[in-house]
Design a protein around this motif. Structure first.
Motif, short mmCIF file in Angstrom:
data_model
loop_
_atom_site.label_atom_id
_atom_site.label_comp_id
_atom_site.label_asym_id
_atom_site.label_seq_id
_atom_site.Cartn_x
_atom_site.Cartn_y
_atom_site.Cartn_z
N THR A 42 0.81 -1.23 0.00
CA THR A 42 0.00 0.00 0.00
C THR A 42 0.84 1.28 0.00
OG1 THR A 42 -1.72 -1.16 1.26
CG2 THR A 42 -1.85 1.22 1.22
N ALA A 46 0.04 4.83 -1.87
CA ALA A 46 -0.66 5.82 -1.04
C ALA A 46 0.21 7.04 -0.76
CB ALA A 46 -1.11 5.17 0.27
N ASP A 51 -5.41 6.51 -5.31
CA ASP A 51 -6.54 5.84 -4.66
C ASP A 51 -6.25 4.34 -4.57
OD1 ASP A 51 -7.70 8.28 -4.62
OD2 ASP A 51 -9.56 7.70 -5.63
N PHE A 66 -2.62 2.66 5.72
CA PHE A 66 -3.26 3.92 5.29
C PHE A 66 -2.87 5.09 6.19
CE2 PHE A 66 -6.80 2.01 7.93
CZ PHE A 66 -6.89 3.00 8.90
N VAL A 86 -10.82 9.51 8.62
CA VAL A 86 -10.89 8.05 8.61
C VAL A 86 -12.25 7.65 9.17
CG1 VAL A 86 -9.86 5.89 9.44
CG2 VAL A 86 -8.40 7.88 9.02
N VAL A 160 -10.35 7.84 4.25
CA VAL A 160 -10.20 6.38 4.35
C VAL A 160 -11.52 5.78 4.85
CG1 VAL A 160 -9.02 4.47 5.53
CG2 VAL A 160 -7.72 6.50 4.82
N ASP A 162 -12.52 2.37 6.42
CA ASP A 162 -11.91 1.16 6.97
C ASP A 162 -12.99 0.14 7.33
OD1 ASP A 162 -9.99 -0.56 7.88
OD2 ASP A 162 -9.71 0.43 9.81
N THR A 189 -8.67 8.83 -1.92
CA THR A 189 -9.61 7.95 -1.20
C THR A 189 -9.03 6.55 -1.12
OG1 THR A 189 -11.44 9.23 -2.14
CG2 THR A 189 -12.01 7.18 -1.02
N MET A 190 -9.07 5.97 0.07
CA MET A 190 -8.64 4.59 0.26
C MET A 190 -9.76 3.81 0.95
SD MET A 190 -4.63 5.01 1.42
CE MET A 190 -4.69 6.60 2.26
#
Length: 425
Positions: A42, A46, A51, A66, A86, A160, A162, A189-190
């Motif tokens: 990641t 990131a 994204d 993240f 988040v 984020v 999650d 955006t994750m």
């Protein structure tokens, strides 16, 4: 998850992946130098602002996957308006993620705020008024404060989501879509999720821009369970309290989670174990917010070493050093079984999973065993006096149904202060 753990030496260090010196220093102080698989995959994307869709279960280190890029991409000092957000499904996970990211960013001077329901608004509004750079929160309370104009989302440059599948299960998808409509379109955006059901795929397609899909699941799934010794016993409900008391005296037992199907059973088991001399606490939906957080803090700090929980209450509890998981009652299905026993055998460590199957639960257990290919369709009949129980788990031959006074060394639940949330549940 900021607890140090053995990691394969071939994984790159955080420093090698270009992480800021101040973050590396904070992680090293917590015993973390090398990345886990999800982090190694990641971070390069990131940190570059791309994204990402990350497919990984709780306990695989995705918080830093993240969190480190969020911290590194903040413009500090900021003007007090949140730059990163988040969104998590539960208050327990909110507290854990806030703790981890606060620790990782402690040398940067990052201001974080933890926003979740079940506690008074005033303190959360005050922390936002004083200025924050990073907000971690649950959907309902975030939306509440955003609609009341206490939480300003107009400068959020990174978002984020999650455990997105958990948020779907809990009915938060409409709230999330409304939050996504409040943040700037130009943002990073994750999205992280253990599974990718249709609604989550649609969410990703709608709100993420050319995301890279990272899977850190298949390669590790088998390894988690290879590292976990699984024992299944046919046990009578009347004998379970005595049997559990002996299991908890097994050699090498550390932090232990016991899962029950109902809130009432969770409380009953915790009370019974406490009466037998064990440092036990319960977490379930009938407890007030203060009592739940008191139990979780006591468990994480080792003041209690046995946490009895229902599946719903256990969502988001992420404690690395769990050595034993006990299914007091047979789980509803194979997915629940896998999720429960995945609480141990984490981060390269070994674990023990014990499942007690009552006579009327045999058909349900057979379905789980067949679906997962465990080959344990007929669990051996087992009592608290059975020799094979002692041999399997390394229980001392002289163990009784009560913890000897000499071994009652933990401070217990009463040593952890319970916060007053004004009687709210």
């Amino acid at each position: 998850m900021l607890a140090g753990a053995p990691v394969a030496p071939e994984n790159p260090t955080f420093a090698e992946l270009g992480v800021h010196d101040d973050i590396v220093r904070a992680l090293n102080a917590s015993g973390i130098e090398r990345t886990f698989a999800i982090q190694a995959l990641t971070l390069p994307l990131a940190l570059g602002g791309e994204d990402v869709i990350g497919q990984a279960r709780t306990g695989m280190g995705k918080t830093l996957g993240f969190g480190v890029p969020l911290l590194q991409r903040l413009e500090l000092p900021g003007d007090g308006t949140p730059q990163a957000l988040v969104v998590v499904p539960t208050r327990e996970l909110c507290v854990q993620v806030t703790k981890d990211l606060t620790e990782a960013g402690r040398h940067l001077g990052v201001r974080t705020a933890s926003i979740y329901g079940g506690r008074p608004y005033e303190a959360q509004i005050e922390s936002l008024r004083q200025g924050v750079d990073l907000v971690i929160g649950t959907p309902g309370r975030l939306l509440d404060l955003a609609e009341q104009r206490h939480l300003v989302l107009g400068k959020v440059g990174a978002l984020v989501l999650d455990e997105a599948d958990e948020m779907l299960d809990l009915g938060f998808l409409p709230d999330i879509e409304r939050i996504l409509g409040m943040v700037p379109q130009k943002r990073q955006t994750m999205l992280f999720s253990a599974t990718m059901p249709g609604p989550i795929i649609n969410l990703a397609r709608t709100f993420l821009h050319q995301p890279t899909h990272i899977r850190a699941e298949e390669n590790d799934e088998g390894a988690i369970h290879d590292r976990t010794a699984q024992f299944v016993y046919r046990s009578h409900s009347l004998d379970k309290p005595e049997l559990i008391a002996k299991v908890l005296q097994a050699e090498g037992r550390g932090l232990t989670m016991i899962f029950t199907r109902t809130k009432r059973t969770a409380q009953k088991v915790a009370d019974d174990l406490s009466e037998r001399g064990f440092a036990a606490a319960a977490v379930h939906g009938d407890l007030g917010q203060g009592a739940r957080e008191q139990a979780l803090r006591a468990f994480r700090s080792g003041k209690v070493d046995v946490l009895v929980a229902t599946d719903v209450a256990a969502r988001g509890i992420d404690v690395t050093d769990v050595t034993h998981v006990i299914n007091y009652q047979t789980p509803d299905d194979e997915k629940t079984y896998v999720h429960r026993i995945g609480r141990t055998g984490r981060a390269g460590k070994t674990g023990v999973a014990i499942t007690l199957v009552d006579w009327d639960e045999m058909p349900r257990w057979k379905l789980i065993s067949d679906e997962l290919g465990l080959g344990i369709t007929e669990p051996v009949e087992t009592y608290s006096t059975s020799k094979h129980l002692f041999d399997d788990l390394g229980i001392p031959a002289d163990a009784s149904g009560r913890l000897p006074l000499s071994k009652r060394t933990r401070a217990g639940l009463a040593a952890e202060r319970e916060e007053d949330f004004g009687g709210r549940r």
